[in-house]
Scaffold this motif. Structure first.
Motif, PDB file in Angstrom:
ATOM      1  N   PRO A 195      36.260  47.332  49.848  1.00 32.40           N
ATOM      2  CA  PRO A 195      35.172  46.377  49.600  1.00 32.40           C
ATOM      3  C   PRO A 195      34.572  46.527  48.201  1.00 32.40           C
ATOM      4  N   GLY A 196      34.509  45.419  47.487  1.00 28.79           N
ATOM      5  CA  GLY A 196      33.873  45.388  46.172  1.00 28.79           C
ATOM      6  C   GLY A 196      34.673  45.973  45.034  1.00 28.79           C
ATOM      7  N   LYS A 197      35.873  46.472  45.286  1.00 28.21           N
ATOM      8  CA  LYS A 197      36.645  47.113  44.217  1.00 28.21           C
ATOM      9  C   LYS A 197      37.464  46.123  43.402  1.00 28.21           C
ATOM     10  N   TYR A 198      38.072  45.136  44.042  1.00 28.93           N
ATOM     11  CA  TYR A 198      38.992  44.224  43.366  1.00 28.93           C
ATOM     12  C   TYR A 198      38.411  42.826  43.152  1.00 28.93           C
ATOM     13  N   GLU A 199      37.092  42.697  43.328  1.00 27.60           N
ATOM     14  CA  GLU A 199      36.402  41.435  43.057  1.00 27.60           C
ATOM     15  C   GLU A 199      35.002  41.760  42.577  1.00 27.60           C
ATOM     16  N   ASN A 200      34.397  40.787  41.897  1.00 27.58           N
ATOM     17  CA  ASN A 200      33.084  41.049  41.326  1.00 27.58           C
ATOM     18  C   ASN A 200      32.367  39.744  41.010  1.00 27.58           C
ATOM     19  N   ALA A 201      31.071  39.872  40.728  1.00 22.08           N
ATOM     20  CA  ALA A 201      30.268  38.738  40.265  1.00 22.08           C
ATOM     21  C   ALA A 201      30.548  38.502  38.781  1.00 22.08           C
ATOM     22  N   ILE A 202      30.153  37.347  38.301  1.00 23.89           N
ATOM     23  CA  ILE A 202      30.232  37.021  36.880  1.00 23.89           C
ATOM     24  C   ILE A 202      28.804  36.780  36.411  1.00 23.89           C
ATOM     25  N   GLU A 203      28.355  37.608  35.475  1.00 22.04           N
ATOM     26  CA  GLU A 203      26.990  37.497  34.955  1.00 22.04           C
ATOM     27  C   GLU A 203      27.029  37.353  33.442  1.00 22.04           C
ATOM     28  N   PRO A 204      26.350  36.372  32.889  1.00 27.61           N
ATOM     29  CA  PRO A 204      25.651  35.305  33.589  1.00 27.61           C
ATOM     30  C   PRO A 204      26.644  34.337  34.227  1.00 27.61           C
ATOM     31  N   ALA A 205      26.214  33.754  35.305  1.00 28.00           N
ATOM     32  CA  ALA A 205      27.083  32.853  36.063  1.00 28.00           C
ATOM     33  C   ALA A 205      27.352  31.572  35.283  1.00 28.00           C
ATOM     34  N   PRO A 206      28.637  31.226  35.091  1.00 27.22           N
ATOM     35  CA  PRO A 206      28.949  29.969  34.410  1.00 27.22           C
ATOM     36  C   PRO A 206      28.696  28.763  35.319  1.00 27.22           C
ATOM     37  N   ASP A 207      28.715  27.590  34.731  1.00 31.28           N
ATOM     38  CA  ASP A 207      28.620  26.343  35.487  1.00 31.28           C
ATOM     39  C   ASP A 207      29.906  26.199  36.305  1.00 31.28           C
ATOM     40  N   PRO A 208      29.823  26.109  37.623  1.00 29.76           N
ATOM     41  CA  PRO A 208      31.027  26.055  38.453  1.00 29.76           C
ATOM     42  C   PRO A 208      31.833  24.762  38.332  1.00 29.76           C
ATOM     43  N   ASN A 209      31.286  23.750  37.700  1.00 28.72           N
ATOM     44  CA  ASN A 209      31.995  22.484  37.536  1.00 28.72           C
ATOM     45  C   ASN A 209      32.448  22.235  36.105  1.00 28.72           C
ATOM     46  N   ASP A 210      32.333  23.235  35.244  1.00 28.44           N
ATOM     47  CA  ASP A 210      32.666  23.074  33.838  1.00 28.44           C
ATOM     48  C   ASP A 210      33.838  23.986  33.474  1.00 28.44           C
ATOM     49  N   TRP A 211      34.340  23.838  32.254  1.00 27.51           N
ATOM     50  CA  TRP A 211      35.390  24.703  31.749  1.00 27.51           C
ATOM     51  C   TRP A 211      34.844  26.115  31.610  1.00 27.51           C
ATOM     52  N   VAL A 212      35.619  27.104  32.050  1.00 24.72           N
ATOM     53  CA  VAL A 212      35.229  28.508  31.970  1.00 24.72           C
ATOM     54  C   VAL A 212      36.245  29.229  31.097  1.00 24.72           C
ATOM     55  N   LYS A 213      35.743  29.933  30.084  1.00 23.71           N
ATOM     56  CA  LYS A 213      36.595  30.681  29.158  1.00 23.71           C
ATOM     57  C   LYS A 213      36.903  32.055  29.763  1.00 23.71           C
ATOM     58  N   VAL A 214      38.210  32.361  29.916  1.00 21.61           N
ATOM     59  CA  VAL A 214      38.650  33.599  30.560  1.00 21.61           C
ATOM     60  C   VAL A 214      39.604  34.342  29.630  1.00 21.61           C
ATOM     61  N   LYS A 215      39.457  35.662  29.591  1.00 19.42           N
ATOM     62  CA  LYS A 215      40.409  36.518  28.879  1.00 19.42           C
ATOM     63  C   LYS A 215      40.821  37.627  29.832  1.00 19.42           C
ATOM     64  N   VAL A 216      42.128  37.821  29.972  1.00 16.73           N
ATOM     65  CA  VAL A 216      42.684  38.840  30.853  1.00 16.73           C
ATOM     66  C   VAL A 216      43.496  39.797  29.986  1.00 16.73           C
ATOM     67  N   VAL A 217      43.111  41.071  29.982  1.00 14.65           N
ATOM     68  CA  VAL A 217      43.810  42.086  29.202  1.00 14.65           C
ATOM     69  C   VAL A 217      44.587  42.967  30.169  1.00 14.65           C
ATOM     70  N   VAL A 218      45.902  42.969  30.020  1.00 14.44           N
ATOM     71  CA  VAL A 218      46.778  43.714  30.913  1.00 14.44           C
ATOM     72  C   VAL A 218      47.396  44.874  30.139  1.00 14.44           C
ATOM     73  N   THR A 219      47.176  46.099  30.614  1.00 16.29           N
ATOM     74  CA  THR A 219      47.829  47.275  30.062  1.00 16.29           C
ATOM     75  C   THR A 219      48.857  47.757  31.080  1.00 16.29           C
ATOM     76  N   ALA A 220      49.511  48.865  30.805  1.00 19.83           N
ATOM     77  CA  ALA A 220      50.511  49.387  31.724  1.00 19.83           C
ATOM     78  C   ALA A 220      49.901  49.801  33.059  1.00 19.83           C
ATOM     79  N   LYS A 221      48.597  50.100  33.077  1.00 17.77           N
ATOM     80  CA  LYS A 221      47.981  50.606  34.302  1.00 17.77           C
ATOM     81  C   LYS A 221      46.785  49.805  34.793  1.00 17.77           C
ATOM     82  N   GLN A 222      46.177  48.995  33.933  1.00 16.68           N
ATOM     83  CA  GLN A 222      44.943  48.310  34.311  1.00 16.68           C
ATOM     84  C   GLN A 222      44.950  46.842  33.911  1.00 16.68           C
ATOM     85  N   VAL A 223      44.031  46.116  34.539  1.00 14.77           N
ATOM     86  CA  VAL A 223      43.740  44.743  34.126  1.00 14.77           C
ATOM     87  C   VAL A 223      42.224  44.638  33.982  1.00 14.77           C
ATOM     88  N   THR A 224      41.800  44.035  32.868  1.00 24.15           N
ATOM     89  CA  THR A 224      40.382  43.834  32.592  1.00 24.15           C
ATOM     90  C   THR A 224      40.158  42.349  32.372  1.00 24.15           C
TER      91      THR A 224
END
Length: 190
Positions: free
Chosen positions: A120-149
């Protein structure tokens, strides 16, 4: 083959699983339709194992009808890691629902339900500040050999260790969850 220009680079789509892909407004963004089950549009890119994926995505603020993100380390249409957003939870009054705004999964073994129940709570999280849920959301995903941020609007919102060792997969695609579709633009891979 469909193609879309994203940051001066043309990404064609190798194939689409369980969705219909369209390019509205003269190919200014990708759109996946709503269907039961998960769907993915695999992009024709060099093999991806580690690096940074940035994109903008738009879902909608309708409960249980908007799961949008990116699949990576794809071996096939059902074996991949994914990061996705639940826009309908961004600004939920219930703080528990807000903590379910961004999710990591590693299919087929680790779906959201198993991860939520066992970790529970390990692989999901809130987004703060919360974006507009009906608008474009800018996302960046950084993948290393062991982690994802994951960063939303340049703020870190999730960092987890990668699950399973299925990293032989190198496909990357636009991902939509059960019963949901969405829009993607400005996809870049570094």
């Amino acid at each position: 083959m469909l193609a879309c220009t994203a940051q001066a680079q043309l990404f064609s789509v190798t194939h689409v699983f369980n969705r219909v892909l369209s390019l509205p407004e003269h190919g200014s963004y990708y759109h996946l339709d709503e269907e039961p089950g998960a769907g993915v549009a695999w992009l024709r890119l060099p093999p991806f194992r580690t690096g940074t994926i940035s994109f903008e995505v738009k879902g909608k603020d309708v409960l249980q009808q908007s799961f949008v993100g990116i699949a990576f380390h794809g071996s096939n249409d059902t074996t991949y890691d994914a990061i996705y957003l639940r826009p309908f939870n961004f600004r939920a009054a219930d703080p528990v629902r807000r903590r379910h705004s961004v999710q990591y999964i590693s299919l087929p073994r680790y779906d959201w339900e198993l991860l939520r129940n066992q970790f529970p709570g390990k692989y999901e999280n809130a987004i703060e500040p919360a974006p507009d849920p009906n608008d474009w959301v800018k996302v960046k995903v950084v993948v290393t050999a062991k982690q994802v941020t994951v960063f939303v609007a340049d703020k870190q919102c999730l960092q987890v260790d990668l699950l399973d060792n299925i990293k032989a997969g190198t496909q990357l695609g636009l991902w939509a969850g059960n019963g949901s579709g969405g829009d993607w633009r400005n996809v870049r891979v570094l």
